[in-house]
Structures are given as structure tokens and as C-alpha cells.
Design an enzyme around this catalytic site. Structure first.
Site, short mmCIF file in Angstrom:
data_model
loop_
_atom_site.label_atom_id
_atom_site.label_comp_id
_atom_site.label_asym_id
_atom_site.label_seq_id
_atom_site.Cartn_x
_atom_site.Cartn_y
_atom_site.Cartn_z
N ASP A 67 -17.23 -1.83 -15.83
CA ASP A 67 -17.75 -1.06 -14.58
C ASP A 67 -16.70 -1.00 -13.30
OD1 ASP A 67 -19.29 0.38 -12.90
OD2 ASP A 67 -21.17 -0.41 -13.30
C1 NOJ Z 1 -20.57 1.77 -10.77
C2 NOJ Z 1 -21.83 1.89 -11.41
O1 NOJ Z 1 -22.39 1.01 -11.66
C3 NOJ Z 1 -21.66 2.70 -12.88
O2 NOJ Z 1 -23.03 3.30 -13.06
C4 NOJ Z 1 -20.80 4.03 -12.49
O3 NOJ Z 1 -20.74 4.73 -13.92
C5 NOJ Z 1 -19.38 3.62 -12.11
N1 NOJ Z 1 -19.48 2.96 -10.82
C6 NOJ Z 1 -18.52 4.66 -11.91
O4 NOJ Z 1 -18.71 5.52 -10.86
#
Ligand code: NOJ
Length: 745
Positions: free
Chosen positions: A265
Site C-alpha cells: 500500500d
Molecule cells: C492507500 C489506500 O489504502 C489504498 O486502498 C489505495 O489503493 C492506495 N492508497 C493507492 O491510492
């Protein structure tokens, strides 16, 4: 490209070129526009790595993608195309209801269709990988990301995750077809269980609970063939997922046989330092690499440390090669070596988005996900004919005529395309039958001090005291003169989603006060409740004659709301999450364990597992939802009371539609394992059957029970069933009593 060719390509790459494949950068690094939704310091990676990065995120639009890809490839020695990934969570330009609402449809096939439609729109606009579905189980409404989950039930979450993966990836295997997009299941693992419901917080639970309740939905996504898995921000048993070798390697790769790409993430490798399991970026990179993480989303950890780690022997180069190969294979599967643009085309993009078909799907999904919580004296449906000039509706509230219907994660959605409630009303009733005003703001300044920057971006400004007073008075005057007051209330989009944890879950701002005052002067009150999580509705339940939970219903929300209000369609949704009486009940879920002191809910005795100031039960249980038709469930019948391990028993119930309206029932099969080697939940959903009944019609619904449905992680932590007594029922919601018994022998 054949596997041997890919291998040749890999062998020809320099160390920096290989590392580049594992680095993902935000759009601006590649001179592209991309939404950024994280906390990020300047990346600080070399120009050489930037020229070789493997992927970017949230850069969409056919023209833009063609431009960025072309510029990138011109400078690239090996012409390995960039991968374009994006957060396309529940629709691209056409936005469907939020996943928590979709969870209320109990219709995985529908979710699959929505994902096929989403992938069509996205692929035409150049997106190749979507960071969806979010398969995180949720039980705590304080967590803002409930809205991205399909709910609190492991069985349904599995079915939804699989359906969504299949939908997004439909066509992906057809060579060179440029169809379908790769699906990334997230957030592995248990991101939905942060302590206190506070986003990014610690997750700590037994391995049994993890395996039994939280892991199955990710596994269902893997079994459905998802190409990618995203690590979660949280710890699992003290080790952040992104550096958790047990989770990523032992469970995901070895036990489940996942061969696709693992991505972190946002900035999660660097966060290993903040967690305190790595002293510096180098150690963080080593931990992630050892865990089997392939792509580093938006940090410099891999870019600046992998080479040194390999040279000093801390990381084996074959590990690097394996990770790079997985990325190359995905690019190959997507056909990027043949067509780096994957047919992204501005003309097709325009044609594919917001088509009547997709809008139709959005409307259907919204109808099927709305949950009718109250309908006193059968106020709904309203009779359209009454409002053609004769009677009057006062449509009041901050959601009456605005486009805040998409929820926080529809970042690529077309807000201008949203049909507001007012717009749709005017398509249904005469203009002279409608009066409309906002009445109050969604939030007051004290509700959004922390969200100020985001709030300002919406172009809204706080109302003056005078305006607040004036609007309230106007609303009350309109409500008093109307036959029905329809109040469109709810939680601001800014209050939910990522980083949207809350401790107060009542409807914010002046909205409750507006409802109280409208109640005093209006003849009838219908509340349309917008939002992305379970809210505390005890007072609303009392005050409203009818209460329809519409969630964030998406692009076609207005139309779908009117379809339901005026009875062209029934509200078909059943709750995907229990609605609490009080925030203090969190976490709240129907499939909880029995305790040694179960409370019967009647005798107020102190030393039982209960609160002294609140019922244990939810205000509205999981699976609950009213309809316009009325169904009665007969007694449950078993064709045998003994189940052999290789055999099956049939459990059935007769459902009678006792009304003069046709309608859809969502029959739910619940089972309880009466005694196990470890404590078992009071009941678990094991099957769902949606059955359509004509007015007055009776139908028998039958489920088969087989041994595999009764397995769980027992004392030895093996997934197996144990002989003994079970109870079972088929019911319209989870508050049911289990009726019949059988024995597994
Ligand atoms: C953080 C989020 O937790 C996740 O769900 C998302 O896909 C990513 N950022 C990318 O934007």
C-alpha cells in the site's frame, strides 16, 4: 511473448533496470496528472531509476496515458512498457453504489456485471490494473473505510470478492484482446480490524480468528485468479503486513499458491520505520523483499537500497529476479509488449463511459442496495399520481439537491453526471407539487476542523449564523405546508473513507435538529439517509415515519431513490453490516462467539455479558431490510436429522407472499455449531437465495447442507469439521431463532 522470451528479457536487464520494475511512482514524477491520496515526502530517487520505473498510479485518460507511455518508451532501452494502475473501486466515470451498499444486494452476480462495466470504461481510458476489490471484513463503524468493504460477513465477502475479481478480469486471458483489467485484492491482511476503529492502527488477533474470519475473502479473490495483492498498512501479530514473511510468503504464496504480483500500500515500506521494525530505509527494503513484496508503491526504499542489499549479500539476486519476472509476466499477460497502450483511445473512451447501459446498471444496483429500515403505517411507496399538482412534497436537506452521492473513493467518477434527488423528483411529479430547500449544512465547523483543507477544496463555505437560522425557518415553513416532508440527510463524504475514522456516529451538524423540528410541524416524514457507514439512528428511527438507507448511491442515485419512493420498484437491500444502538457497542457483528454468561436480553441481572446502559442487540440486525411486499416464513424442514460426511441434507422453508404486491425475498441460511473443540459463533450465514414471489404466491426454498460447510479452525488449527450437533434455520435476517437440529456423524 513466450516465457523464454521474457526470461531473455529479464537476463538482459541491468541491476538498475530490474530494480526500476519494482518501483511505482506517482503521476507527477512522470509529468502526468494523477490523484494523490497519501502522505508522501519528496521521493528522492535517481533520474536513472525514474527512467526505468515499472508503474504509476491514478494516471488515467486515454490521451494522457498514450502521451506518458510514449514519452517513457522513447527513453527506454528495452521498451518495457509502464503499467498504469488506479483506484477504480466501485466504478470509473459511471459510479455505482459504494461497496458496503453493494453488499446489501446479496447478489454477487450483479457485482460481477458492475465490474465488467467498470473495466470496459477504465480500459478504454487506459487503466490496466485496478486496486479493487477491498476484501477487508468490517465490524467497527468508527472505521471510515467500512464504505469500501462489502460488509461483516465472511461468507458473503468471499462471494463478492470472487465475483468482483472475475468481473474486472473478464477477457483478460483472451490473448491480445485488450479486454479486462487486472484486479488487485486488498488490503492483505485484516486491515478492517484496527483497534478502536482508528485507521492504520494496530491489528492484533488470534491466528484462529484471522484464518476463520478475516483471511477467507482474500483467499476467495486469489482462487478467482486475481493478478495482484496489496499489503495492508497494519500489523498482524506484531509485524506490519508489508514486512510480514509469514503472511506474504508462507500463507499467500506457499499455502494458497498465489503466483501474481504483491504490491505495497501507499508508502508502506517506509512506514516500517514509523512502525519501529526497521531502523532505516535499507532495513525496511530488506524486510519487504524478504517477505516477498514485489512492488514498492511510492517510496525510495527499493530504489535506493536494493542494489546495496544485493551487493552485500543480504538479499539474493534470484529473489530480485523472481519479483521482476512476476511484474514482467503481468505486463505480458496484459498484452503490453504487443500494444503498450492496450487500445487506449480517446474516442472509444468517450463512447464507453456513462453509456445508457452503464447508467442502467448503476440505477439497478442502487435500487437493490437501498435498505428500508422503517415504514410506519406503510407510508411508502408514495403514490405518484397524488403529486401531480394536488398534494405537495417538501424535499429538504443537504442531500436534496447536491451531487455528493459518490462517496470518498470515487476519485475518477464524473460528479457532474450525478442525478440529484431533486432532479429525479421533477421527472416524477409536477413542479408545483415540489418545494425544496437545504435546511442546513451537512456539517458544522466543529465537525470538520480536521478536514478543513479537504472541505475548502469542495468549494463550500460555512454558513453564517443568519443563513443557518433563515434556512432552518424556511425548511420548517415548507414542511408545515406540505403533505409529506422528505428529508435527505446524512454524513458528509469527507467524513468517511480513508483517514475518516470517527468516534461520534450520529448524523452530523444541525441535521438531527432539523429532523426534530420538522417532525413537530410536518404531517408525514420520510428520511433518506446518505452515508458510508452504520450511523446511530435510535432517534431517527423514532422520529421518521419512513427511513430509507440509500448509502452513497452513485451516479444514478436520484433516479433509483424515486423508483423506490414512488413504488416503481421495491427497496431490495438487506443490511451488510449491523446498525448499532450506540458507538460503545463497537465492534458489533451478528456472528459473535457465545460467552460463558450469555444474556437473554430480558432479566436485568448484573453479572452477565451485557451493558448496563444499552442492549446487546443492534438497532437493526445484519441481513435486515423491509420491503413493500410482506412475506411469512413457515417452519424449517429437514429431510434428515443426520448428516454423513459424504452425504447431504436438505433444509427447506415455505415462504408465502401475503401481500398484493410482488417482491423479492432474500432467504438466509444460518447454522450454529452447538459445541466444538473451540468456541463457535452463535450463528453463521451459510447460504443465500433471492426468490421472487408474485402477489399471494408461495415458494419453497431449499438449501443443501454438506460437511464442507461446517468446517472451521478447531483446536489443532486445522480446517475441518467436528461431529456433533448443529442448529439451523432459514430466515429473513440474522436476528432469527435457530429452529431445527441435525447431527454430523
Ligand atoms: C492507500 C489506500 O489504502 C489504498 O486502498 C489505495 O489503493 C492506495 N492508497 C493507492 O491510492
Amino acid at each position: 511473448m513466450k516465457e523464454e522470451k521474457l526470461q531473455e528479457l529479464l537476463d538482459s536487464l541491468s541491476m538498475v533496470e530490474k530494480i526500476g520494475q519494482l518501483v511505482q511512482v506517482p503521476g507527477p514524477v512522470l509529468e502526468a496528472q494523477g490523484q494523490e491520496l497519501g502522505v508522501r515526502d519528496a521521493l528522492g530517487i535517481s533520474e536513472e531509476i525514474i527512467q526505468n520505473v515499472g508503474s504509476t498510479l491514478n494516471v488515467v485518460g486515454a490521451d494522457q496515458i498514450r502521451r506518458v507511455q510514449k514519452a517513457y518508451l522513447e527513453k527506454s532501452r528495452h521498451k518495457i512498457p509502464l503499467l498504469f494502475m488506479a483506484d477504480i473501486i466501485y466504478g470509473f466515470r459511471t459510479v455505482f453504489p459504494i461497496p458496503l451498499a453493494l453488499g446489501c444486494t446479496f447478489d454477487p452476480e450483479l457485482l460481477k456485471k458492475l465490474c465488467v462495466a467498470t473495466s470496459k470504461e477504465s480500459v478504454a481510458a487506459g487503466a490496466q490494473v485496478t486496486f479493487s476489490p477491498m476484501a477487508d471484513l468490517v465490524r467497527d463503524a468508527r472505521w471510515g473505510r467500512c464504505l469500501e468493504s462489502t460488509g461483516e460477513d465472511p461468507y458473503m465477502n468471499c462471494r463478492y470478492a470472487a465475483a468482483m475479481v472475475e468481473g474486472f478480469q473478464e477477457g483478460l486471458q483472451e490473448e491480445g484482446a485488450g479486454k479486462g483489467m487486472a484486479s488487485c485484492v486488498k488490503h492483505f491482511a485484516a486491515y478492517g480490524a484496527p483497534e478502536g476503529g482508528r485507521d492504520y492502527n494496530t491489528v492484533d488477533m488470534s491466528e484462529r480468528r484471522l484464518r476463520q474470519e478475516y483471511l477467507p475473502s482474500y483467499k476467495a479473490g486469489v482462487d478467482a485468479g486475481c493478478e495482484m495483492i496489496m499489503t495492508s498498512f497494519n500489523t498482524v501479530d506484531g509485524i506490519p503486513s508489508t514486512g510480514n514473511k509469514w503472511l506474504m510468503d508462507d500463507v499467500l504464496r506457499k499455502e494458497w499458491g498465489f503466483e501474481g504480483v504483491v504490491i505495497t500500500d501507499y508508502a508502506a515500506i517506509a512506514e516500517l520505520m514509523a512502525h519501529g521494525v526497521a531502523e532505516d530505509g535499507k532495513e525496511a527494503a530488506r524486510l519487504a523483499m524478504e517477505a516477498g513484496v514485489d512492488i514498492d508503491m511510492c517510496t525510495d526504499c527499493y530504489a535506493n537500497n536494493l542494489e546495496a542489499l544485493i551487493r552485500e549479500g543480504s538479499i539474493d539476486e534470484t529473489q530480485l529476479d523472481q519479483a521482476v519476472m512476476r511484474v514482467l509476466r503481468l505486463k505480458n499477460k496484459l498484452g503490453l509488449f504487443e500494444d503498450p497502450f492496450r487500445g487506449a483511445d480517446a474516442v472509444r473512451e468517450k463512447e464507453e463511459i456513462l453509456t445508457p447501459k452503464h447508467r442502467g446498471l448503476a440505477r439497478e444496483a442502487a435500487i437493490k442496495s437501498m435498505v428500508l429500515l422503517e415504514n410506519k403505517e406503510e407510508l411508502l411507496p408514495l403514490c405518484r399520481e397524488d403529486f401531480q399538482g394536488e398534494k405537495k412534497i417538501a424535499l429538504i436537506g443537504p442531500f436534496a439537491d447536491n451531487r455528493d452521492a459518490l462517496g470518498m473513493w470515487a476519485i475518477h467518477g464524473d460528479k457532474d453526471a450525478v442525478v440529484t434527488v431533486k432532479q429525479a423528483f421533477l421527472e416524477n411529479i409536477a413542479p408545483e407539487s415540489l418545494v425544496c430547500t437545504e435546511g442546513c449544512e451537512t456539517m458544522l465547523a466543529e465537525d470538520y476542523t480536521d478536514l478543513l483543507a479537504f472541505y475548502e477544496q469542495t468549494g463550500k463555505a460555512a454558513w453564517s449564523t443568519e443563513k443557518r437560522k433563515g434556512e432552518m425557518e424556511r425548511a420548517l415553513a415548507l414542511a408545515a405546508e406540505a403533505d409529506v416532508a422528505v428529508l435527505a440527510l446524512g454524513e458528509s463524504e469527507l467524513q468517511g473513507g480513508e483517514g475518516g475514522s470517527r468516534t461520534k456516529l450520529t448524523i452530523p451538524g444541525d441535521q438531527l435538529e432539523l429532523l426534530r423540528r420538522v417532525r413537530k410541524c410536518a404531517r408525514k416524514v420520510v428520511v433518506l439517509l446518505f452515508g458510508g457507514r452504520p450511523l446511530i439512528l435510535d432517534e431517527v428511527k423514532e422520529l421518521a415515519d419512513a427511513l430509507l438507507l440509500v448509502w452513497y448511491p452513485g451516479t444514478e442515485g436520484g433516479h433509483a431513490i424515486c423508483d423506490v419512493l414512488f413504488g416503481s420498484r421495491e427497496p431490495e437491500g438487506r443490511l451488510s453490516m449491523s446498525l448499532p444502538r450506540s458507538v460503545g457497542q463497537m465492534p458489533l457483528y451478528y456472528n459473535a462467539f457465545s460467552t460463558g454468561r450469555p444474556y437473554d436480553g430480558k432479566t436485568p441481572i448484573r453479572f452477565f455479558s451485557r451493558y448496563t446502559d444499552c442492549d446487546n442487540t443492534p438497532l437493526y440486525p445484519y441481513g435486515y431490510g423491509l420491503a413493500y411486499h410482506k412475506a411469512a416464513y413457515g417452519p424449517v424442514h429437514l429431510d434428515s436429522h443426520t448428516l454423513d460426511r459424504e452425504g447431504k441434507i436438505e433444509v427447506s422453508v415455505e415462504i408465502a407472499n401475503e401481500s398484493s404486491r410482488a417482491g423479492m425475498e432474500t432467504a438466509q441460511l444460518y447454522i450454529q455449531d452447538m459445541a466444538g473443540s473451540v468456541v463457535r459463533p452463535v450463528k453463521e450465514l451459510k447460504g443465500v437465495c433471492k426468490v421472487f414471489l408474485e402477489a399471494g404466491e408461495k415458494k419453497t426454498v431449499t438449501f443443501q447442507i454438506t460437511e464442507d460447510m461446517l468446517r472451521f479452525y478447531g483446536k489443532r488449527l486445522r480446517y475441518e469439521s467436528e461431529p456433533g450437533k448443529f442448529r439451523v434455520t432459514i430466515a429473513p435476517d440474522s436476528s432469527c431463532q435457530l429452529q431445527e437440529e441435525f447431527n454430523l456423524v
